[in-house]
Design an enzyme around this catalytic site. Structure first.
Site, short mmCIF file in Angstrom:
data_model
loop_
_atom_site.label_atom_id
_atom_site.label_comp_id
_atom_site.label_asym_id
_atom_site.label_seq_id
_atom_site.Cartn_x
_atom_site.Cartn_y
_atom_site.Cartn_z
N GLU A 21 31.95 37.52 40.78
CA GLU A 21 32.71 38.77 40.64
C GLU A 21 32.76 39.27 39.20
OE1 GLU A 21 35.82 39.48 43.89
OE2 GLU A 21 36.41 37.57 42.96
N HIS B 164 42.91 40.14 49.00
CA HIS B 164 42.10 39.41 48.02
C HIS B 164 42.93 38.96 46.81
CE1 HIS B 164 38.19 39.61 45.36
NE2 HIS B 164 38.95 38.60 45.04
N HIS C 63 41.28 38.53 36.44
CA HIS C 63 41.21 38.68 37.90
C HIS C 63 41.73 37.40 38.53
CE1 HIS C 63 39.99 39.29 41.97
NE2 HIS C 63 39.20 38.23 41.93
N HIS D 24 44.09 35.57 42.20
CA HIS D 24 44.59 35.64 43.57
C HIS D 24 46.01 35.09 43.58
CE1 HIS D 24 40.09 34.47 43.95
NE2 HIS D 24 40.16 35.77 43.82
MN MN Z 1 38.43 37.15 43.58
#
Ligand code: MN
Length: 240
Positions: A79, A170, A98, A100
């Protein structure tokens, strides 16, 4: 011969360790920083768990492509295009996280949920976080990952000029004008989510107004070295 800025590499290693120690990332998630002298490049680890990142893992990437500058790089994060496309779309952004993080996820799952700031440490959420629906770009059968430049660009468009974008089913992506503030925002996004989850059963939350959010953000983020030093020491103690 290493042209990469040593102080930033150390900060990136520390950022990875802090985000792991604060339970914002686990085996997954990543953090990047734009190169201070080359706005067309950024630094981020190779494909490795954030809690295990060391200086030798830091790779230099091209903003234009999301690929490594070196010809024969190690395996990279799938990603990475989250980072490259946001750096491309937002010249003001110097760092991207980034993750979760678990309390934030319900706000990227519940239909109609709103993720707005409810305490003074979370003023960076402004008028509320936008939600990226990957299905609009990737269709109804994707794995939800931002695995190419097109999806990264779509995510950056949804982020707009906000500090955080929720990613349906996500996680979220957080940006800032410095690495330390990006880490701070990722940590306090999780706090804001926990507070909201505790508040919602009691009644309708009283959100910060956008003006309160702006004022609180300036106050809190002007003291960024205080949490950074504490979290760094905690992460080092946990890892010892
Ligand atoms: Mn991710």
């Amino acid at each position: 011969m290493n042209p990469l800025p040593a102080a930033l590499i150390q900060d990136l290693v520390d950022a990875n360790r802090i985000l792991f120690d604060q339970r914002i990332v686990d085996a997954f998630g990543h953090v990047s920083a734009r190169h201070p002298e080359r706005a067309d490049r950024f630094l981020m680890a190779r494909n490795v768990a954030p809690g295990q990142v060391v200086a030798a893992d830091i790779v230099e990437y091209e903003v234009a492509t999301g690929e490594a500058v070196a010809a024969d790089p190690p395996r990279l994060y799938l990603e990475r295009f989250i980072h490259s496309e946001i750096f491309k779309a937002r010249p003001d952004v110097m760092a991207v996280v980034h993750n979760h993080s678990p309390a934030v996820l319900p706000f990227a799952i519940a239909k109609g949920a709103r993720f707005r700031p409810v305490c003074h440490m979370c003023g960076f959420l402004g008028a509320g976080a936008p939600l990226f629906e990957v299905r609009d770009s990737a269709g109804p059968a994707s794995d939800l990952l931002i695995r190419n430049r097109e999806l990264g660009a779509a995510l950056a468009t949804t982020l707009g000029d906000a500090s955080l974008v929720l990613m349906r089913g996500h996680g979220c992506t957080v940006v800032a004008a410095s690495l330390r503030v990006a880490v701070y925002r990722a940590v306090y996004a999780e706090v804001n989510a926990q507070l909201l989850l505790q508040t919602l059963p009691l009644g309708e939350p009283e959100y910060l107004t956008p003006a309160e959010a702006d004022a609180a953000r300036e106050t809190c983020e002007g003291q960024i070295d205080r949490p950074w030093k504490l979290w760094k020491q905690q992460a080092e103690a946990s890892a010892a």
